[in-house]
Motif scaffolding. Structure first.
Motif, mmCIF file in Angstrom:
data_model
loop_
_atom_site.group_PDB
_atom_site.id
_atom_site.type_symbol
_atom_site.label_atom_id
_atom_site.label_comp_id
_atom_site.label_asym_id
_atom_site.label_seq_id
_atom_site.Cartn_x
_atom_site.Cartn_y
_atom_site.Cartn_z
ATOM 1 N N LYS A 93 0.837 -1.205 0.000
ATOM 2 C CA LYS A 93 0.000 0.000 0.000
ATOM 3 C C LYS A 93 0.864 1.243 0.000
ATOM 4 C CE LYS A 93 -3.895 -2.164 2.425
ATOM 5 N NZ LYS A 93 -4.743 -2.145 3.656
ATOM 6 N N ASN A 94 1.839 1.279 0.898
ATOM 7 C CA ASN A 94 2.750 2.411 0.974
ATOM 8 C C ASN A 94 3.993 1.994 1.748
ATOM 9 O OD1 ASN A 94 2.263 2.918 3.905
ATOM 10 N ND2 ASN A 94 0.205 3.430 3.155
ATOM 11 N N ALA A 95 5.053 2.747 1.577
ATOM 12 C CA ALA A 95 6.332 2.410 2.202
ATOM 13 C C ALA A 95 6.250 2.457 3.720
ATOM 14 C CB ALA A 95 7.423 3.360 1.700
ATOM 15 N N GLU A 96 5.454 3.358 4.225
ATOM 16 C CA GLU A 96 5.362 3.532 5.673
ATOM 17 C C GLU A 96 4.851 2.278 6.360
ATOM 18 O OE1 GLU A 96 4.290 7.231 8.595
ATOM 19 O OE2 GLU A 96 3.161 7.023 6.734
ATOM 20 N N GLU A 97 3.915 1.590 5.730
ATOM 21 C CA GLU A 97 3.374 0.376 6.327
ATOM 22 C C GLU A 97 4.178 -0.859 5.929
ATOM 23 O OE1 GLU A 97 -0.811 -0.072 5.616
ATOM 24 O OE2 GLU A 97 -1.197 2.073 5.850
ATOM 25 N N PHE A 98 4.795 -0.828 4.738
ATOM 26 C CA PHE A 98 5.447 -2.022 4.207
ATOM 27 C C PHE A 98 6.812 -2.272 4.834
ATOM 28 C CE2 PHE A 98 7.915 -4.344 0.970
ATOM 29 C CZ PHE A 98 7.050 -5.401 0.717
ATOM 30 N N ILE A 99 7.588 -1.217 5.066
ATOM 31 C CA ILE A 99 8.951 -1.371 5.584
ATOM 32 C C ILE A 99 8.901 -1.445 7.105
ATOM 33 C CG2 ILE A 99 11.271 -0.376 5.674
ATOM 34 C CD1 ILE A 99 10.615 1.062 3.042
ATOM 35 N N LYS A 100 9.284 -2.573 7.655
ATOM 36 C CA LYS A 100 9.145 -2.807 9.098
ATOM 37 C C LYS A 100 10.283 -2.212 9.919
ATOM 38 C CE LYS A 100 5.459 -5.116 8.159
ATOM 39 N NZ LYS A 100 4.149 -4.430 8.318
ATOM 40 N N GLU A 101 11.494 -2.185 9.376
ATOM 41 C CA GLU A 101 12.642 -1.705 10.132
ATOM 42 C C GLU A 101 12.595 -0.181 10.229
ATOM 43 O OE1 GLU A 101 16.224 -0.655 11.711
ATOM 44 O OE2 GLU A 101 15.814 -0.107 9.636
ATOM 45 N N CYS B 64 13.319 5.994 3.744
ATOM 46 C CA CYS B 64 12.489 5.918 2.531
ATOM 47 C C CYS B 64 11.346 6.930 2.565
ATOM 48 C CB CYS B 64 11.946 4.500 2.363
ATOM 49 S SG CYS B 64 13.234 3.291 1.969
ATOM 50 N N THR B 65 10.705 7.071 3.704
ATOM 51 C CA THR B 65 9.597 8.039 3.781
ATOM 52 C C THR B 65 10.123 9.471 3.750
ATOM 53 O OG1 THR B 65 9.588 7.813 6.207
ATOM 54 C CG2 THR B 65 8.006 6.472 4.965
ATOM 55 N N GLN C 60 3.268 9.138 -9.289
ATOM 56 C CA GLN C 60 2.983 9.514 -7.922
ATOM 57 C C GLN C 60 1.645 10.226 -7.777
ATOM 58 O OE1 GLN C 60 6.650 10.969 -8.482
ATOM 59 N NE2 GLN C 60 6.228 13.139 -8.391
ATOM 60 N N THR C 61 1.022 10.033 -6.631
ATOM 61 C CA THR C 61 -0.230 10.687 -6.301
ATOM 62 C C THR C 61 -0.065 11.370 -4.962
ATOM 63 O OG1 THR C 61 -1.136 8.820 -5.066
ATOM 64 C CG2 THR C 61 -1.493 8.837 -7.470
ATOM 65 N N GLU C 62 -1.006 12.234 -4.649
ATOM 66 C CA GLU C 62 -0.953 12.908 -3.355
ATOM 67 C C GLU C 62 -1.024 11.899 -2.221
ATOM 68 O OE1 GLU C 62 -0.547 16.298 -2.513
ATOM 69 O OE2 GLU C 62 0.182 16.214 -4.557
ATOM 70 N N ASP C 63 -1.860 10.864 -2.389
ATOM 71 C CA ASP C 63 -1.996 9.859 -1.337
ATOM 72 C C ASP C 63 -0.694 9.105 -1.125
ATOM 73 O OD1 ASP C 63 -4.603 10.541 -0.881
ATOM 74 O OD2 ASP C 63 -5.436 8.983 -2.204
ATOM 75 N N ASP C 64 0.014 8.812 -2.250
ATOM 76 C CA ASP C 64 1.263 8.075 -2.132
ATOM 77 C C ASP C 64 2.318 8.857 -1.369
ATOM 78 O OD1 ASP C 64 0.323 5.934 -3.558
ATOM 79 O OD2 ASP C 64 0.997 6.721 -5.491
ATOM 80 N N LEU C 65 2.383 10.167 -1.617
ATOM 81 C CA LEU C 65 3.522 10.938 -1.120
ATOM 82 C C LEU C 65 3.203 11.888 0.019
ATOM 83 C CD1 LEU C 65 5.204 11.789 -4.528
ATOM 84 C CD2 LEU C 65 5.783 9.993 -2.921
ATOM 85 N N ASP C 66 1.957 11.969 0.412
ATOM 86 C CA ASP C 66 1.567 12.945 1.417
ATOM 87 C C ASP C 66 1.901 12.414 2.803
ATOM 88 O OD1 ASP C 66 0.607 15.175 2.581
ATOM 89 O OD2 ASP C 66 -1.507 14.760 2.235
ATOM 90 N N ARG C 67 3.163 12.485 3.157
ATOM 91 C CA ARG C 67 3.607 12.011 4.469
ATOM 92 C C ARG C 67 4.087 13.223 5.277
ATOM 93 N NH1 ARG C 67 2.079 7.793 2.450
ATOM 94 N NH2 ARG C 67 3.311 6.341 1.216
ATOM 95 N N VAL C 68 3.710 13.313 6.492
ATOM 96 C CA VAL C 68 4.220 14.360 7.363
ATOM 97 C C VAL C 68 5.168 13.685 8.338
ATOM 98 C CG1 VAL C 68 3.654 16.131 9.030
ATOM 99 C CG2 VAL C 68 2.101 15.679 7.140
ATOM 100 N N LEU C 69 6.451 13.974 8.181
ATOM 101 C CA LEU C 69 7.468 13.274 8.958
ATOM 102 C C LEU C 69 7.993 14.148 10.078
ATOM 103 C CD1 LEU C 69 9.440 11.741 5.983
ATOM 104 C CD2 LEU C 69 7.714 10.644 7.384
#
Length: 767
Positions: free
Chosen positions: A80-88, A95-96, A504-513
């Motif tokens: 779905k997205n890198a934030e959920e997929f990458i566990k480490e 990546c995010t 890319q879409t807004e949903d894919d990249l809209d991360r607030v880190l």
């Protein structure tokens, strides 16, 4: 665009000269960069520097971004997205952070949900982003791969990543010219990987230091583009700044129909081919170094030790210290045998393997997978093989391989079929070796711990690795190949056309880190203050009696998953400093007076070989080391130290170097006087003089900001860009590499700070 000067030029001379924006009297050049590839490991600190200085990316249309080093290569069916997929945690943050930077700076990005994602040096050529006659950079030493197209391609550190993002230029100097000519015919079973391993065995890992290698000769001309990429990929392992091969019809055929190449058959294509065809060395061009190799002398080649120069034919035996005349090689051999768990005299074909890895930016293209599948078809991996992995170099390579049925050949044989990524090449992701496991690998480096702490790596071609998987030991592909039909009738290249204009879409990249701030000074974002400037480092200095100290030894890759420049000192020389997480009392950095010294003295040559990542000088600086004295340095590391206000001092005089080391062993202080360019003993007596070029010395002494200096050249950069658009319009953004309608982004030059330091007057440098 070809130069009109009459003096005979090499291919390197031509491409370099065509990109000079400005040249100073001392030979320092400002060159324009046509193509910039970005990934998650070496970019976060660069983007942070831009943000802190309120700078934009100057040429988004010349920048292509992907993730590769950190990501898992497990199935992405439920991605779905890198934030959920990458566990480490650290990998996920890198990546995010990259995805947020892509959004903030408006860059083209191939993320994990895009089939065009892949290893950075595979997707560049695949998309036609890599073109002949260009300058190509990336924060990764294996950028040399792109030289297969007649491009001048080289790895850079994070400070230079920031410099290119902000200015689309780099400050550099000319390299030496080196020619490696391979003629004749290759014996059966010999591939480009065997050729380049053989070459590195001949010239050594420092053989190309300070040079750009041009590979030529009938053997090179007979190679496919993918095989040429494997050759140039490993030129960095021979110490070279870059590797290049002159473009020809093979090159042009490969580029036809690539999304970011000129449209085949158009006037622009014809103009480009006319220019590309001129990119070859003039007959009378002179080289500083010449190496000639007969193809018939090359057999399937494999590494035995912990350096890419530690190679023998598969028909050979493990060497011993007495097989080498050089004392450094004797010591390195002894250490390598102990680390690798090998006994001198053992036939290479008797060495049992635990795991097999086929992948990496060296050997994960479609031709590599076809070669391995031809060996494997209809057979099973040996029962002692714990794990055998096939990792395609990109989502498009994976898709093509599956359309040819290669995935089923591999899985039926017992291999794992993975998603695209760097994987076990460097083990920054979950794909690693366990301690003392032995791997037959198609990657490019066999440094200690490269594929996992205490892991043991043997480098070889895809066909040889596939053979090792079947036999359970290192094996000669020529003895185990069975006749097989053509695997499939396929088109000469994979489908690289994008499904949409942008992935890319807004949903894919809209991360607030919530990113931790890095407020430490560094060359490109903080020119004030003296904390990072070397002027008179003095005090107890640490002697280190090792040759070819690589960047993985300076700081192992498991500590690179950070978005900061600081906090790395505790990991410096980790494998040497610690045993079972306890200090090793025998290692010099753990001994009394040497814990707080500012100078590191290395008695062996080629310090800092390996990666272009800047984490190695960051770790040294964070530990407190401001100066390194050695007989020679790897080119990229040497450059990276200056970018961080450190001073690398070359002392090639063995007597003087031993005197400095003796002072260290006696616990006496030395002084490195940058102003007078001298190393002095505790009484102020000169031990030796050293060289440092004027521009670097000026920047070090005055703490100047490279980017600020470069932006003073704005008018020259813009003039160069205007001429570039007229001469080579295909290099401006096209397709999904959109260019802003206003053209290149205007960046105002920041004022260059002026501070007096030491005995050097702060006169403005003519620039």
């Amino acid at each position: 665009m070809p130069s009109a000067e009459s003096k005979p030029k090499t291919l390197y001379d031509k491409v370099f000269s065509d990109h000079i924006v400005n040249e100073q009297e001392d030979g320092t050049c400002l060159i324009y960069i046509d193509r910039h590839l970005v990934h998650e490991v070496t970019s976060p600190q660069a983007f942070e520097g831009l943000t802190n200085a309120s700078r934009k990316v100057r040429r988004p249309d010349c920048t292509l971004v992907t993730v590769d080093h950190n990501i898992p290569t497990t199935s992405r069916k439920n991605f779905k997205n890198a934030e959920e997929f990458i566990k480490e945690n650290d990998s996920r943050l890198q990546c995010t952070t990259l995805e947020q930077n892509v959004k903030d700076f408006g860059l083209t990005y191939f993320g994990m949900g895009d089939k065009r994602q892949g290893i950075v040096h595979i997707i560049g050529p695949e998309q036609g982003f890599t073109l002949p006659g260009t300058t190509v950079v990336c924060g990764d030493s294996h950028t040399s791969t792109h030289g297969a197209f007649g491009a001048l391609a080289f790895g850079i550190g994070t400070s230079e990543v920031e410099h290119v993002l902000a200015t689309q230029t780099l400050i550099t100097r000319r390299s030496k010219n080196m020619r490696v000519q391979v003629d004749g015919e290759l014996p059966a079973g010999v591939t480009s990987k065997d050729v380049v391993l053989h070459i590195i065995g001949v010239i050594g890992t420092a053989g190309g230091n300070g040079a750009v290698i041009e590979f030529c000769g009938s053997v090179i001309r007979g190679l496919s583009m993918e095989a040429r990429m494997s050759m140039c990929n490993m030129s960095i392992e021979g110490g070279a700044r870059a590797g290049m091969i002159a473009p020809d019809e093979t090159t042009f055929e490969y580029l036809k129909g690539r999304p970011l190449a000129p449209k085949y058959g158009s006037a622009e294509w014809n103009k480009a081919v006319a220019y590309w065809s001129s990119l070859k060395s003039d007959p009378e061009a002179k080289y500083d170094i010449d190496v000639c190799i007969d193809g018939k002398d090359i057999v399937p080649t494999i590494s035995w030790g912990t350096s890419p120069q530690d190679v023998v034919p598969i028909t050979g035996v493990v060497p011993g210290p007495d097989d080498f005349e050089d004392e450094n090689r004797k010591l390195s051999c002894k250490r390598a045998l102990e680390y690798m768990g090998l006994v001198a005299g053992t036939p290479m074909k008797d060495v049992v393997v635990d795991k097999v890895f086929i992948g990496s930016c060296t050997n994960a293209r479609i031709e590599d997978l076809r070669a391995a599948a031809k060996v494997v078809k209809g057979r099973k991996i040996a029962s002692n093989i714990k794990r055998a992995m096939i990792v395609p170099g990109s989502g498009l390579v994976k898709e093509q391989a599956e359309s040819e049925g290669l995935d089923k050949i591999f899985t039926d044989a017992g291999f794992e079929w993975r998603e695209a990524g760097c994987s076990m090449c460097l083990g920054m992701n979950p794909d690693i070796l366990s301690p003392k496991e032995r791997c037959a690998s198609t990657s490019n480096r066999n440094f200690e711990g490269r594929q996992g702490a205490q892991g043991r790596t043997h480098l070889m071609s895809p066909a040889m690795a596939a053979t090792a998987a079947l036999v359970g030991k290192l094996a000669d592909v020529r003895e185990h190949t069975v006749p097989s039909p053509v695997l499939a009738k396929v088109s000469p290249k994979i489908d690289v056309q994008p499904e949409a204009d942008s992935p890319q879409t807004e949903d894919d990249l809209d991360r607030v880190l919530d990113q931790p701030a890095d407020n430490e000074p560094h060359t490109n974002s903080s020119a004030g203050g003296g904390s990072s400037t070397v002027h008179h480092p003095e005090g107890n200095h640490r002697p280190l009696d090792r040759a070819n100290v690589d960047t993985d030894a300076i700081i192992p890759k498991q500590f690179l998953k950070t978005i900061k420049r600081t906090g790395l000192g505790s990991a410096l020389f980790y494998e040497l400093r610690y045993t079972d997480d306890k200090e090793n009392p025998d290692f010099i950095l753990n001994q009394g007076i040497y814990r707080n010294a500012k100078i590191l003295v290395v008695t062996g040559p080629n310090f800092g070989c390996g990666s272009s990542r800047e984490h190695a000088p960051w770790a040294l600086l964070d530990f407190g080391i401001k100066c390194i004295i050695a007989p020679s340095f790897a080119d990229i590391f040497f450059n990276n130290t200056f970018k961080n206000g450190m001073l690398p001092v070359v002392v090639s005089d063995e007597v003087a170097l031993q005197k400095i080391a003796d002072e260290a062993r006696a616990g006496r202080e030395v002084e490195v006087d940058l102003v007078n360019q001298e190393v002095k003993d505790a009484q102020g007596n000169k031990i030796v003089s050293f060289e440092v070029d004027g521009f670097r010395k000026h920047c070090l002494v005055n703490g100047l900001d490279d980017i600020g200096l470069t932006l003073q050249m704005e008018s020259k950069i813009r003039n160069f860009e205007a001429k570039r658009t007229l001469d080579t319009p295909w290099l401006d953004g096209s397709g999904y590499l959109r260019r802003d309608r206003r053209g290149a982004t205007m960046v105002e030059a920041a004022p260059v700070p002026k501070t007096n330091r030491g005995d050097v007057k702060n006169e403005p440098l003519e620039w």
